[in-house]
Write a protein that holds these residues in place. Structure first.
Motif, short mmCIF file in Angstrom:
data_model
loop_
_atom_site.label_atom_id
_atom_site.label_comp_id
_atom_site.label_asym_id
_atom_site.label_seq_id
_atom_site.Cartn_x
_atom_site.Cartn_y
_atom_site.Cartn_z
N ASP A 175 0.83 -1.21 0.00
CA ASP A 175 0.00 0.00 0.00
C ASP A 175 0.87 1.26 0.00
OD1 ASP A 175 -2.28 -1.52 0.00
OD2 ASP A 175 -2.76 -1.20 2.11
N LEU A 176 1.89 1.27 0.84
CA LEU A 176 2.80 2.42 0.89
C LEU A 176 3.47 2.62 -0.47
CD1 LEU A 176 4.55 4.64 2.16
CD2 LEU A 176 6.05 2.83 3.06
N CYS A 177 3.98 1.55 -1.05
CA CYS A 177 4.68 1.66 -2.33
C CYS A 177 3.74 2.14 -3.43
CB CYS A 177 5.31 0.31 -2.70
SG CYS A 177 6.62 -0.20 -1.56
N ALA A 178 2.51 1.63 -3.43
CA ALA A 178 1.53 2.07 -4.44
C ALA A 178 1.22 3.55 -4.30
CB ALA A 178 0.25 1.24 -4.31
N SER A 179 1.13 4.02 -3.04
CA SER A 179 0.84 5.44 -2.83
C SER A 179 2.00 6.32 -3.31
CB SER A 179 0.55 5.71 -1.36
OG SER A 179 1.71 5.59 -0.56
N HIS A 185 4.70 9.29 -9.75
CA HIS A 185 4.71 8.75 -11.12
C HIS A 185 6.06 8.12 -11.47
CE1 HIS A 185 0.90 10.83 -11.60
NE2 HIS A 185 1.47 11.95 -11.19
N LEU A 186 6.59 7.39 -10.49
CA LEU A 186 7.86 6.68 -10.63
C LEU A 186 7.73 5.33 -9.93
CD1 LEU A 186 10.38 9.50 -9.59
CD2 LEU A 186 10.22 8.49 -11.88
N PRO A 187 8.54 4.33 -10.32
CA PRO A 187 8.63 3.13 -9.49
C PRO A 187 9.01 3.54 -8.07
CG PRO A 187 9.77 2.81 -11.57
CD PRO A 187 9.41 4.26 -11.51
N TRP A 188 8.51 2.83 -7.07
CA TRP A 188 8.64 3.34 -5.70
C TRP A 188 10.08 3.52 -5.24
CZ3 TRP A 188 11.08 0.90 -1.72
CH2 TRP A 188 11.25 -0.49 -1.79
N VAL A 189 11.00 2.65 -5.66
CA VAL A 189 12.40 2.82 -5.25
C VAL A 189 12.94 4.15 -5.80
CG1 VAL A 189 14.75 1.92 -5.43
CG2 VAL A 189 12.86 0.35 -5.05
N GLU A 190 12.66 4.43 -7.07
CA GLU A 190 13.10 5.70 -7.66
C GLU A 190 12.44 6.88 -6.97
OE1 GLU A 190 13.02 5.95 -11.93
OE2 GLU A 190 13.43 3.80 -12.13
N ALA A 191 11.18 6.73 -6.59
CA ALA A 191 10.48 7.80 -5.88
C ALA A 191 11.17 8.12 -4.56
CB ALA A 191 9.02 7.41 -5.64
N VAL A 192 11.53 7.07 -3.81
CA VAL A 192 12.21 7.29 -2.53
C VAL A 192 13.57 7.95 -2.77
CG1 VAL A 192 13.22 6.18 -0.51
CG2 VAL A 192 11.00 5.39 -1.39
N LEU A 193 14.34 7.43 -3.72
CA LEU A 193 15.66 7.99 -4.00
C LEU A 193 15.56 9.46 -4.40
CD1 LEU A 193 17.32 5.04 -5.97
CD2 LEU A 193 17.85 5.78 -3.64
N SER A 194 14.49 9.81 -5.10
CA SER A 194 14.34 11.20 -5.57
C SER A 194 14.09 12.18 -4.44
CB SER A 194 13.19 11.27 -6.58
OG SER A 194 11.92 11.19 -5.94
N GLN A 195 13.66 11.69 -3.29
CA GLN A 195 13.30 12.58 -2.18
C GLN A 195 14.33 12.60 -1.04
OE1 GLN A 195 10.55 14.69 -2.53
NE2 GLN A 195 10.78 13.75 -4.56
#
Length: 295
Positions: A175-179, A185-195
């Motif tokens: 659920d967290l990864c989907a959110s 609008h990125l795969p969740w690993v890339e989303a985390v790395l971006s922040q």
């Protein structure tokens, strides 16, 4: 007849050869004191044969490349030159999360730090099926700055989730990864790395991130333990090799588990570790080998 509480489907640890001395001791205590349907340790691919030799037979040993190939180069590129030493510290956190997602959504996975020994029987699911979390006193602001950017959530509890272990329902992580994927609008690993602000040291914690999300979204399905544990095992015993079954039994009245982190070295090392290690471990091993030859 009342329904039985669910069980831990898999216990997952991440390790490497520099921590093998601790792992040889802690892994034995893990399979003895934590019930799980499966046990898995994830290691650098080239270290798999050594870990198979030096791990309890209950552990499946997997190579990390199936996970790290997805993001390791991106992570390395994002780290400033003066923070490159933190590469492995960040890497292992993402490996754990990706490994949890190998399981079915209805499963419960226990992430267990490889350098930590449970010294008596532990349960992470109470009689009502709630997941139980240990606490610590850590409070590192950059963790929560990243969490806020990722989720918009603030710290809700008056303690830290960084306590050497973390049980999680796979569905909660999903659920967290989907959110995150929906938001960035990125795969969740890339989303985390971006922040993550990589200019600041140690700016992401998988335990604090998941703990914050769970405390906001699944508060009625968790409970928190005040049971004591101890982080400074090397100061307490001087070396993990000195954690014998007898010593563990003595300490189990004070602590649920003890961590032996590599950075923590008792001083003076020669008199506290080198000499007693030689007499208690090296000589004892040689004596037993010679005894076996003559039997």
């Amino acid at each position: 007849m009342p329904e039985k509480p669910p069980k831990i489907s898999e216990l997952v640890s991440v390790c490497c050869l520099k921590d093998i001395e601790a792992w040889e001791v802690t892994s034995g205590f893990i399979v003895q004191n934590i019930a799980s349907r499966r046990y898995r340790v994830i290691v650098p691919d080239q270290e798999i044969p050594e870990f198979i030799k030096r791990s309890p037979s209950q552990f499946q040993v997997d190579g990390e490349s199936k996970y790290t190939k997805l993001f390791s180069q991106q992570l390395r590129n994002l780290l400033p030159e003066d923070k490159k030493s933190q590469f492995g510290w960040y890497l292992q956190q993402f490996i754990k999360l990706l490994a949890v997602q190998d399981n079915a959504p209805e499963d419960i996975v226990l992430i267990w730090d490889a350098d930590t020994a449970p010294i008596h029987t532990l349960n992470f699911i109470d009689s009502n099926g709630k997941l139980m979390y240990y606490k610590s006193a850590e409070n590192h602001l950059p963790y929560f700055e990243t969490i806020q950017k990722l989720t918009g959530l603030n710290k809700k509890v008056a303690f830290s989730f960084i306590a050497q272990c973390f049980p999680v329902k796979v569905a909660w992580l999903n659920d967290l990864c989907a959110s995150l994927e929906e938001k960035f609008h990125l795969p969740w690993v890339e989303a985390v790395l971006s922040q993550i602000d990589f200019e600041k040291p140690n700016s992401f914690s998988e335990y604090e991130t998941l703990g914050t999300y769970i405390s906001h979204h699944y508060a009625d399905q968790v409970t928190y333990s005040d049971r004591p544990w101890w982080r400074f095992g090397n100061t307490l015993l001087n070396h993990v090799a000195f954690l014998s079954p007898k010593k563990a039994q003595e300490l189990s009245s004070q602590y649920d588990f003890i961590s032996f982190e590599k950075w923590e070295r008792p001083k003076p090392y020669f008199t506290k570790v080198t000499i007693p290690y030689f007499f208690k471990i090296t000589l004892a091993s040689l004596f037993n080998k010679n005894l076996n030859r003559h039997v």
